[in-house]
Design an enzyme around this catalytic site. Structure first.
Site, mmCIF file in Angstrom:
data_model
loop_
_atom_site.group_PDB
_atom_site.id
_atom_site.type_symbol
_atom_site.label_atom_id
_atom_site.label_comp_id
_atom_site.label_asym_id
_atom_site.label_seq_id
_atom_site.Cartn_x
_atom_site.Cartn_y
_atom_site.Cartn_z
ATOM 1 C CB ALA A 33 -12.856 -11.111 -4.162
ATOM 2 N N GLY A 60 -17.110 -8.132 -3.856
ATOM 3 C CA GLY A 60 -16.306 -7.418 -2.861
ATOM 4 C C GLY A 60 -16.385 -5.896 -3.017
ATOM 5 C CD GLU A 120 -20.349 -12.182 -4.005
ATOM 6 O OE1 GLU A 120 -21.522 -11.981 -4.393
ATOM 7 O OE2 GLU A 120 -19.689 -11.327 -3.391
ATOM 8 C CD GLU A 179 -18.882 -8.954 -0.087
ATOM 9 O OE1 GLU A 179 -17.820 -9.027 -0.734
ATOM 10 O OE2 GLU A 179 -19.422 -9.933 0.451
HETATM 11 N N1 CAA Z 1 -11.197 -10.495 -10.599
HETATM 12 C C1 CAA Z 1 -10.144 -10.586 -11.464
HETATM 13 N N2 CAA Z 1 -10.135 -9.991 -12.668
HETATM 14 C C2 CAA Z 1 -11.220 -9.291 -13.031
HETATM 15 C C3 CAA Z 1 -12.344 -9.154 -12.187
HETATM 16 C C4 CAA Z 1 -12.302 -9.799 -10.916
HETATM 17 N N3 CAA Z 1 -13.320 -9.718 -10.043
HETATM 18 N N4 CAA Z 1 -13.273 -8.413 -12.830
HETATM 19 C C5 CAA Z 1 -12.743 -8.086 -14.024
HETATM 20 N N5 CAA Z 1 -11.504 -8.612 -14.154
HETATM 21 C C6 CAA Z 1 -10.585 -8.479 -15.285
HETATM 22 C C7 CAA Z 1 -11.033 -9.303 -16.479
HETATM 23 O O1 CAA Z 1 -10.592 -10.638 -16.343
HETATM 24 C C8 CAA Z 1 -10.358 -8.574 -17.607
HETATM 25 O O2 CAA Z 1 -8.998 -8.940 -17.645
HETATM 26 P P1 CAA Z 1 -8.266 -9.224 -19.095
HETATM 27 O O3 CAA Z 1 -8.325 -7.890 -19.781
HETATM 28 O O4 CAA Z 1 -6.898 -9.650 -18.701
HETATM 29 O O5 CAA Z 1 -9.100 -10.238 -19.774
HETATM 30 C C9 CAA Z 1 -10.411 -7.120 -17.167
HETATM 31 O O6 CAA Z 1 -10.630 -7.145 -15.766
HETATM 32 C C10 CAA Z 1 -11.551 -6.347 -17.815
HETATM 33 O O7 CAA Z 1 -12.742 -7.055 -17.557
HETATM 34 P P2 CAA Z 1 -13.784 -7.493 -18.709
HETATM 35 O O8 CAA Z 1 -13.069 -7.667 -20.022
HETATM 36 O O9 CAA Z 1 -14.563 -8.664 -18.224
HETATM 37 O O10 CAA Z 1 -14.682 -6.181 -18.789
HETATM 38 P P3 CAA Z 1 -16.192 -6.094 -19.264
HETATM 39 O O11 CAA Z 1 -16.508 -4.643 -19.400
HETATM 40 O O12 CAA Z 1 -16.451 -6.981 -20.429
HETATM 41 O O13 CAA Z 1 -17.058 -6.697 -18.022
HETATM 42 C C11 CAA Z 1 -17.613 -6.960 -15.688
HETATM 43 C C12 CAA Z 1 -17.036 -6.041 -16.799
HETATM 44 C C13 CAA Z 1 -19.124 -7.212 -15.972
HETATM 45 C C14 CAA Z 1 -17.452 -6.264 -14.360
HETATM 46 C C15 CAA Z 1 -16.862 -8.315 -15.733
HETATM 47 O O14 CAA Z 1 -15.451 -8.046 -15.713
HETATM 48 C C16 CAA Z 1 -17.172 -9.210 -14.583
HETATM 49 O O15 CAA Z 1 -18.224 -9.843 -14.585
HETATM 50 N N6 CAA Z 1 -16.268 -9.280 -13.564
HETATM 51 C C17 CAA Z 1 -16.431 -10.143 -12.433
HETATM 52 C C18 CAA Z 1 -17.490 -9.603 -11.480
HETATM 53 C C19 CAA Z 1 -17.684 -10.562 -10.308
HETATM 54 O O16 CAA Z 1 -18.108 -11.678 -10.487
HETATM 55 N N7 CAA Z 1 -17.377 -10.085 -9.086
HETATM 56 C C20 CAA Z 1 -17.508 -10.855 -7.891
HETATM 57 C C21 CAA Z 1 -16.221 -11.561 -7.570
HETATM 58 S S1 CAA Z 1 -16.420 -12.749 -6.263
HETATM 59 C C22 CAA Z 1 -16.318 -11.840 -4.823
HETATM 60 O O17 CAA Z 1 -16.220 -10.633 -4.823
HETATM 61 C C23 CAA Z 1 -16.365 -12.693 -3.605
HETATM 62 C C24 CAA Z 1 -16.464 -11.959 -2.310
HETATM 63 O O18 CAA Z 1 -17.497 -11.476 -1.885
HETATM 64 C C25 CAA Z 1 -15.278 -11.886 -1.473
#
Ligand code: CAA
Length: 270
Positions: free
Chosen positions: A78, A123, A146, A126
């Site tokens: 998400a 998400g 999460e 999911e």
């Molecule tokens: N939401 C918003 N932006 C996101 C995102 C997310 N879930 N995942 C990645 N991005 C964005 C980053 O902020 C980044 O943006 P900028 O270039 O503007 O900085 C861009 O995508 C590229 O990401 P990274 O630079 O972080 O890429 P990476 O290769 O270094 O890492 C990753 C990849 C490990 C997937 C890392 O991006 C990450 O940990 N993302 C979040 C994963 C996460 O925690 N997901 C769960 C979200 S909570 C949820 O989903 C709740 C639910 O059940 C409803």
């Protein structure tokens, strides 16, 4: 997933999705926010439900494939930027929107296959679990991180992961936030097959082609049996199966399928 250039986009009405009828009756839905690794914001969630409705209303539709744009991520969760400012009530509404979209996909009449081409986190995992099954690329990563953000899963992860993997393994993944690689997801039954990234779409299409040869009505009934049966005890599940088995004898596809077998030819279903 990087799209071959010759594929026409027949539905361009979405802001965050690309919907293409990649072959007659076979739709490819691509979540198209590669700059944020295809994170799911409110618009994506609404459009996912709309796309599911649109495809489900096409009586020629046979299979829906879902993937993410680019070669790095299916869906990285998400949208954390959007969630960071939500109030508790808005958070609940956001979760309900995601749940409704995924439920709509899950309840589609045709098979829905996730082509997981990279990160499937939060998400994203999911979403993959809401599809009928998953084909993964070698670089796929599945997980529910999460808890590392101070929240719980919100689009059904705690429920679907537990049903798919069993309580102990789901609990480990949910409380540690550890991601599984593609081979582990395969071994645990979360992914049906793992392919090289460059082969993923081709393998998805080959499977969709094979599915398309079968009776649409029989497939619809089979989906119902598997999905509804999960929440029934064996006895009631078997009652439902004998009911739908009987009902399938009323369909033109049953007559054609059996006649074709007897005449030693391929069936031509309506
Ligand atoms: N939401 C918003 N932006 C996101 C995102 C997310 N879930 N995942 C990645 N991005 C964005 C980053 O902020 C980044 O943006 P900028 O270039 O503007 O900085 C861009 O995508 C590229 O990401 P990274 O630079 O972080 O890429 P990476 O290769 O270094 O890492 C990753 C990849 C490990 C997937 C890392 O991006 C990450 O940990 N993302 C979040 C994963 C996460 O925690 N997901 C769960 C979200 S909570 C949820 O989903 C709740 C639910 O059940 C409803």
């Amino acid at each position: 997933m990087n799209m071959p250039e010759q594929i026409p986009t027949i539905q361009a009405c979405f802001e965050t999705l690309l919907l293409t009828e990649i072959q007659p009756g076979i739709y490819l839905l691509t979540i198209n926010r590669p700059k944020v690794l295809n994170a799911l914001n409110t618009t994506v969630l609404s459009e996912l439900a709309e796309a599911a409705e649109l495809v489900d209303n096409d009586s020629n539709a046979r299979v829906l494939l879902i993937t993410g744009a680019g070669d790095k991520s299916f869906v990285a969760g998400a949208d954390i930027t959007e969630m960071s400012t939500l109030t508790p009530l808005e958070g609940k509404a956001f979760a309900e929107r995601g749940m409704a979209a995924f439920r709509r996909l899950e309840q589609m009449k045709i098979p829905v296959i996730a082509l997981v081409n990279g990160y499937a986190l939060g998400g994203g995992c999911e979403l993959a679990m809401s599809c009928d099954f998953v084909l993964a690329s070698e670089n796929a990563r599945f997980g529910q991180p999460e808890v590392s953000l101070g929240i719980t899963p919100g689009f059904g992860g705690s429920q679907r992961l537990t049903r798919l993997l069993g309580r102990a393994m789901a609990m480990e993944l949910l409380v540690s936030g550890r991601a599984m690689n593609a081979q582990e997801a395969l071994q645990r039954g979360l992914a049906n097959h793992v392919y090289a990234q460059s082969d993923l779409l081709g393998e998805g299409l080959a499977l969709a082609d094979r599915i398309s040869l079968n009776s649409t009505t029989a497939i619809q009934m089979t989906k119902q049996l598997v999905q509804r049966g999960q929440d029934l005890d064996l006895e009631n599940g078997c009652v439902m199966e004998s009911d739908l088995f009987g009902l399938s004898f009323a369909t033109p596809d049953r007559a054609e399928g059996m006649q074709a077998f007897i005449e030693n030819r391929k069936p031509s279903f309506v």
